[in-house]
Design an enzyme around this catalytic site. Structure first.
Site, PDB file in Angstrom:
ATOM      1  N   SER A  72       5.720  12.414 -61.144  1.00 43.75           N
ATOM      2  CA  SER A  72       6.171  11.622 -60.006  1.00 43.75           C
ATOM      3  C   SER A  72       7.688  11.688 -60.006  1.00 43.75           C
ATOM      4  CB  SER A  72       5.707  10.172 -60.144  1.00 43.75           C
ATOM      5  OG  SER A  72       6.339   9.368 -59.183  1.00 43.75           O
ATOM      6  N   ARG A  73       8.264  12.305 -58.971  1.00 44.20           N
ATOM      7  CA  ARG A  73       9.697  12.615 -59.047  1.00 44.20           C
ATOM      8  C   ARG A  73      10.590  11.468 -58.632  1.00 44.20           C
ATOM      9  NH1 ARG A  73       8.002  17.342 -56.453  1.00 44.20           N
ATOM     10  NH2 ARG A  73       7.298  18.820 -58.034  1.00 44.20           N
ATOM     11  N   VAL A  74      10.081  10.510 -57.887  1.00 46.94           N
ATOM     12  CA  VAL A  74      10.980   9.431 -57.456  1.00 46.94           C
ATOM     13  C   VAL A  74      10.503   8.047 -57.860  1.00 46.94           C
ATOM     14  CG1 VAL A  74      11.911  10.711 -55.520  1.00 46.94           C
ATOM     15  CG2 VAL A  74       9.927   9.263 -55.174  1.00 46.94           C
TER      16      VAL A  74
END
Ligand code: ATP
Ligand code: MG
Length: 508
Positions: A365-367
């Site tokens: 999950s990048r953010v």
């Protein structure tokens, strides 16, 4: 982000519009159907119709302009082509495809044009909005900073999502993709998030299961079900995600947070390819037309977080299907590069009864990490590392005895992490439950508990925290923060429950 003009504004605008309107008869562009096949009508005489133009047929049927040649255009029909025949008249309405939006849709099951499928009256629309609308620009967007909890421990602790994020759920057939998204919808029962479930090309039984699950366990009165199922025409399936997004934007503009699940974009891509081949667009890689990336990018770009002063957010959970876990196939890679991360479901884990079958190594999950509640971030920091070390150790030790106690402890810990990350359906955990479990794990409170007793622990814990959680319960739930005292209090509640459960046999 629609401006709300004052009534004086409206009045003067209305006057201007009336003054500009010519009352002389006007020619409406009219064309003729040349041929109909496979839900597509070839039309001559409407060379000016723009892409996406809403066309109306003599018998009342509707469609939209898809492929434009110099002389002829192809129109994708929304409904069965029964009444449409060669020679029929077609009118360019001068408009684009629009769908009803507004609170009247909540709790309803509709088709992608907003027509009722639940046997009730047509939903009351506050407005009709185009299905294609521009995405908020970078400047208009805000940082993703508020959590969107799914109630699923493995997601919330390791791959936390934030409001306004786009996270792909990807995996082989029947690995629990839909179930995971439905958990996220059900978990919004205790929040104010509005949920939209869009089905594209799904079997009727699968869709039925989703609706039943949300009705039984969630807050269906705050959900919209948009059905472009396998039985719908390709035209309806094609517009379904866009229509859902337009419905979501209405609530976002009114300041709400929306969660939209699109199940699934692999089918949507297949429908797009089918329509493209039928309208003779040049095929590209894997026979998809060249604009397939742009199609899904412009759809998912519309999910965003706006500053609170302007509006709410749209969180998107698109789903994609892989073939034998192949994430590097064309459509999955496209979607992975468009979204802010992916939750990868693994068929082997699913078969081994580890459900949700999230592949911890491939998911990301990048953010959302920045949006995760500090309490959860504090207790889940070590979990991922411990778990991946355990997975490696488990492979090594499978063939021989374990000698070192350190390794034994690591394995015991890992088995308990795996037990916690296995979660039955419709048993979403609150923030405080998740924090308590992971804090207790970190303290070693679970090391002596029998692994087989973990499900019972998870089942009993929420009730116990309600009784004994006191201040820790309210503070963690409301502020998302965790003081050392509250941490100790929560671990004590877990220890209390653990005492009544079967203990692990002494390691020998
Ligand atoms: P499809 O590829 O057909 O769309 P899918 O990946 O969406 O499948 P689901 O339909 O969600 O998968 O789940 C497949 C089956 O696995 C369902 O019958 C469901 O009952 C079961 N299942 C899914 N998740 C869980 C879970 N967490 N625990 C137990 N059973 C589960
Ligand atoms: Mg599914």
């Amino acid at each position: 982000m629609t401006e709300t003009p004052s009534s004086a504004d409206w009045l003067s605008r209305g006057r201007d519009a009336v003054a500009r309107t010519s009352l002389a008869p006007e020619a409406e562009p009219i064309g003729r159907v040349i041929a109909v096949a496979d839900g597509i009508a070839r039309i001559s005489g409407l060379p000016e119709a723009p892409l996406g133009a809403l066309l109306r047929f003599e018998g009342g049927q509707a469609g939209f302009a898809q492929a434009l040649d110099a002389e002829e255009i192809d129109a994708v029909l929304f409904d069965a082509a029964d009444g449409v025949e060669a020679g029929h008249q077609v009118t360019d309405t001068g408009d684009v495809v629009r769908v009803p939006v507004g609170a009247g849709l909540l709790g309803r099951v509709v088709d992608p044009l907003g027509r009722p499928l639940d046997g009730k009256a047509p939903p009351e629309a506050e407005a009709l909005r185009p299905i294609e609308r521009p995405a908020p620009s970078i400047i208009e967007r805000d940082l993703v900073s508020e959590p969107m909890m799914t109630g699923v421990l493995v997601v919330d602790s390791l791959f936390a999502l934030g409001r306004g994020q786009r996270e792909l759920i990807v995996g082989d057939r029947a690995t629990g993709k839909t179930s995971l998204a439905v958990e996220a919808i059900i978990n919004q029962k205790t929040t104010d998030v509005i949920c939209i479930y869009v089905a594209v090309g799904q079997r009727a039984t699968a869709v039925e299961r989703v609706i039943t699950a949300v009705r039984d366990h969630g807050a269906p009165e705050r959900c919209i079900f948009v059905m472009g199922g396998a039985g719908s025409t390709p035209g309806l399936q094609w517009i379904a995600p866009f229509a859902g997004m337009t419905m979501a934007e209405h609530f976002r503009d009114a300041g709400h947070d929306v969660l939209i699940v699109i199940d699934d974009l692999t089918r949507h891509a297949a429908t797009h390819r089918e329509l493209a081949l039928l309208t003779r667009e040049p095929p590209g890689r894997e026979a998809y037309p060249g604009d397939i990336f742009y199609l899904h990018a412009r759809l998912l770009e519309r999910a965003a977080k706006l500053p609170r002063s302007v509006g709410g957010s749209i969180t998107a959970l698109p789903i994609a299907e892989t073939d034998e876990g192949n994430l590097s196939a064309y459509i999955p890679t496209n979607l992975i590069s468009i979204t802010d991360g992916q939750i990868v479901l693994d068929a082997h884990l699913f078969a081994a009864n580890q459900r949700p079958a999230v592949d911890v190594g491939l998911s990301v999950s990048r953010v959302g990490g920045k949006a995760q509640a500090p309490a959860l971030r504090a207790v889940s920091r070590r979990v991922r590392l411990d778990y991946s070390q355990f997975q490696e150790l488990e492979m090594f030790t499978r063939f021989g005895g374990i000698s070192s106690t350190r390794v034994k402890t690591q394995i015991a810990r890992g088995e308990r992490i795996r037990g916690l990350l296995t979660q039955p359906r419709y048993a979403g955990l609150r923030l405080v439950d998740q924090v308590a479990l992971l804090a207790a794990l970190g303290e070693g409170t679970l090391d002596t508990l029998a692994v087989s007793a973990l499900p019972e622990l998870c089942k009993r814990l929420p009730g116990r925290i309600d009784q004994q959680g006191g201040d820790a319960l309210t503070t963690v739930q409301q502020t998302g923060a965790l003081s050392p005292e509250h941490r100790a209090a929560l671990v004590a509640v877990v220890a209390d429950v653990v005492r009544d459960l079967p203990q692990a046999e002494a390691a020998g």
